[in-house]
Design an enzyme around this catalytic site. Structure first.
Site, PDB file in Angstrom:
ATOM      1  N   LYS A   1       0.882  -1.170   0.000  1.00  0.00           N
ATOM      2  CA  LYS A   1       0.000   0.000   0.000  1.00  0.00           C
ATOM      3  C   LYS A   1       0.918   1.218   0.000  1.00  0.00           C
ATOM      4  CE  LYS A   1      -3.218   3.075   0.704  1.00  0.00           C
ATOM      5  NZ  LYS A   1      -2.298   4.234   0.724  1.00  0.00           N
TER       6      LYS A   1
ATOM      7  N   GLY B   1       4.223   3.489  11.203  1.00  0.00           N
ATOM      8  CA  GLY B   1       3.401   4.691  11.167  1.00  0.00           C
ATOM      9  C   GLY B   1       2.924   5.092  12.545  1.00  0.00           C
ATOM     10  N   SER B   2       1.805   5.772  12.580  1.00  0.00           N
ATOM     11  CA  SER B   2       1.296   6.341  13.828  1.00  0.00           C
ATOM     12  C   SER B   2       0.655   5.270  14.704  1.00  0.00           C
ATOM     13  CB  SER B   2       0.260   7.429  13.529  1.00  0.00           C
ATOM     14  OG  SER B   2      -0.918   6.849  12.982  1.00  0.00           O
TER      15      SER B   2
ATOM     16  N   GLY C   1      -3.196   5.027  13.649  1.00  0.00           N
ATOM     17  CA  GLY C   1      -3.428   4.287  12.415  1.00  0.00           C
ATOM     18  C   GLY C   1      -3.046   2.831  12.546  1.00  0.00           C
ATOM     19  N   GLY C   2      -1.908   2.571  13.192  1.00  0.00           N
ATOM     20  CA  GLY C   2      -1.459   1.197  13.360  1.00  0.00           C
ATOM     21  C   GLY C   2      -2.395   0.390  14.232  1.00  0.00           C
TER      22      GLY C   2
ATOM     23  N   GLU D   1       5.223  -1.013  13.737  1.00  0.00           N
ATOM     24  CA  GLU D   1       6.177  -0.183  14.476  1.00  0.00           C
ATOM     25  C   GLU D   1       5.519   1.179  14.608  1.00  0.00           C
ATOM     26  OE1 GLU D   1       8.171   2.758  15.099  1.00  0.00           O
ATOM     27  OE2 GLU D   1       9.317   2.378  13.271  1.00  0.00           O
TER      28      GLU D   1
ATOM     29  N   CYS E   1      11.363   7.810  14.206  1.00  0.00           N
ATOM     30  CA  CYS E   1      10.687   7.075  15.266  1.00  0.00           C
ATOM     31  C   CYS E   1      11.594   6.875  16.471  1.00  0.00           C
ATOM     32  CB  CYS E   1      10.168   5.738  14.746  1.00  0.00           C
ATOM     33  SG  CYS E   1      11.336   4.851  13.709  1.00  0.00           S
TER      34      CYS E   1
ATOM     35  N   GLU F   1       3.823  10.550  22.060  1.00  0.00           N
ATOM     36  CA  GLU F   1       4.858  11.049  21.150  1.00  0.00           C
ATOM     37  C   GLU F   1       4.412  12.330  20.446  1.00  0.00           C
ATOM     38  OE1 GLU F   1       7.502   9.310  17.405  1.00  0.00           O
ATOM     39  OE2 GLU F   1       5.417   8.677  17.641  1.00  0.00           O
TER      40      GLU F   1
END
Length: 501
Positions: free
Chosen positions: A182, A239-240, A243-244, A263, A300, A387
């Site tokens: 994606k 990603g965030s 979203g994750g 992650e 990250c 974060e």
């Protein structure tokens, strides 16, 4: 070499488009239109990946290594064009894109070498004991086998090394798993040119075209369809947290749940011990500022928290001075820039924080912020552990070693934890180690966590919410284990065993 995107989706060797498009939002240069992928494209890509698995999943390590090296060759051949469109879309400087391209091809070649050695298979053999009493033992052989088609989500902050042909894709292909990517809407042109390189490598090596597809889009439909597709066996995501976590929940809710290797980021705390601060506090402060502001703080592993004891004024002053001299930097997207401003506002609105350095951020530009807070107030507000993706630092002041340890215990899962120490700090460091050893995937001493070495020993992961699987890493050769599963073969004749035996 100038690259002009065709704006299409690559589905099993064929470039396809739809009537609906979205437009890239580059930091500079021309915007381009890209076809919005559909759930039907996802279905076609997954079907092709499953078909490819029947040959690719049973191919030799030598042939897969040749394929990985061919991808690396094709990416290098497009190096100038990749840098040009990558800098336009992301706003990252040319040197950063060139270095990231080197890391990307290096990962591919590293996995080619790794699978050629065969250690990743973890072969085990318990010979038959037909005369054992009271019961005989059968002949048992175990080996790691590829799991099948894998979905990979491109990352916003690494257009190359964590995206189309990044670490997740390299590890999955090395394992023998076809990949459906994606593409990230922040850098669709970069994703397309790298997909073009993979396509060229497929043709050069005679690999089944279903082994790789990329579906673009700026909506959630494609991602949801991908993680829910019955033929996908695992998902790699960087990603965030928000979203994750949403994708993780979708994977868990499937009729047949699959692993989601996400992650999700971290605040990466540093613990500064007294002798180190006394002897070289200013130097550590300057180093922290450089790490904190590197790449506009869009890593990250960005070390957002520094936990200190009384007597850290030289450290704080040096960090503040260095950050004050840091120029504004372009962030990856307008959305990320806005999220940074929102994060700054959240920290600034906390009554217990003291602003040491406040600046102004406009549009897609970001400058550093620095805050100070007592350990007592830090421990009273869990929201401060969320974060902030950008160059924002918080100095947390503990009164003594006991309170510093309490802060460490309060931390959520982290990608990294760092101790700055001298020899005279060893006893206090020993009291911290059992705590941070449970908290992080990587523990550092006298360094800064930005910069993740791609190597056999690297762990880029950690307890939740740093990642969704504390037993995995998304960087280094161990990451291949995410896309393998052990199979035991009992009393099989040699003719039926996998060729790797």
């Amino acid at each position: 070499m100038t690259f002009k995107p065709n704006g299409k989706n690559l589905i099993a060797g064929t470039w396809r488009e739809t009537g609906q498009t979205f437009q890239s939002d580059p930091a500079h240069g021309d915007a381009h239109n890209f076809s919005v992928g559909t759930p039907d494209h996802v279905d076609q890509a997954c079907e092709a990946a499953e078909e490819a698995f029947w040959s690719y999943g049973y191919s030799t390590a030598e042939s897969r290594a040749a394929f990985l090296n061919a991808i690396a060759d094709e990416i290098e051949a497009r190096g100038e064009a990749i840098t040009e469109i990558g800098t336009q879309e992301s706003g990252l400087p040319e040197a950063r894109l060139q270095g990231e391209r080197g890391r990307t091809v290096g990962q591919l070649r590293l996995f080619a070498e790794h699978i050629a050695k065969g250690d990743y298979l973890d072969r085990r053999h318990d010979v038959a004991l037909p005369d054992r009493a009271p019961l005989p033992r059968p002949d048992l052989k175990m080996i790691q086998r590829p799991i099948g088609p894998v979905a990979v989500f491109g990352a916003s902050n690494f257009p190359l090394a964590f995206s189309t042909a990044g670490g997740d894709t390299a590890a999955a292909l090395a394992a023998g798993c076809p990949v459906v990517v994606k593409g990230h809407p922040a850098h669709p042109g970069t994703g397309e040119i790298v997909a073009e390189a993979i396509h060229a490598a497929i043709e050069k090596t005679g690999t089944h075209p279903g082994v790789f597809s990329i579906v673009q889009g700026d909506t959630h439909d494609v991602g949801i369809a991908l993680v829910q597709h019955s033929l996908i066996r695992a998902v790699g995501f960087t990603g965030s947290l928000r979203g994750g976590r949403a994708l993780f929940d979708l994977c868990a809710a499937r009729p047949e749940p699959i692993p989601f290797f996400g992650e999700l980021g971290s605040i990466n705390p540093m613990f500064l011990l007294p002798e180190a601060i006394k002897e070289r506090g200013a130097g550590i402060g300057t180093g922290w500022a450089g790490s904190l502001a590197m790449g506009a703080g869009q890593f990250c592993t960005n070390p957002g928290i520094a936990v200190v004891l009384p007597g850290a004024e030289a450290f704080v002053s040096a960090a503040e001075g260095a950050l004050r001299e840091t120029a504004a930097q372009t962030m990856l997207t307008n959305g990320i820039a806005q999220a940074y401003r929102d994060g700054v506002a959240r920290i600034a609105s906390t009554a217990s924080t003291k602003e040491l350095l406040g600046t102004a951020c406009d549009g897609r530009e970001a400058k550093p912020y620095l805050y100070r807070i007592s350990a007592h107030d830090w421990l009273s507000d869990n929201d401060l552990q969320e974060e902030v993706f950008g160059p924002l630092g918080i100095v947390v002041e503990a009164q003594d070693a006991s309170e510093m340890a309490e802060i460490a215990k309060s931390m959520q899962g982290q990608l990294t934890c760092t101790i700055h120490m001298d020899d005279a700090d060893t006893e206090q460091a020993k009291t911290l180690m059992p705590i941070i050893d449970r908290k992080a995937g990587r523990v550092l001493v006298n360094g800064f966590p930005t910069g993740v070495e791609v190597a056999d020993s690297m762990v880029h992961g950690g307890p939740y919410p740093a990642s969704t699987n504390f037993g995995a890493t998304s960087v280094g050769t161990l990451s291949i284990r995410r896309f393998l599963r052990p199979v035991c073969y009992q009393n099989l004749p040699e003719a039926l065993l996998p060729g790797e035996f």
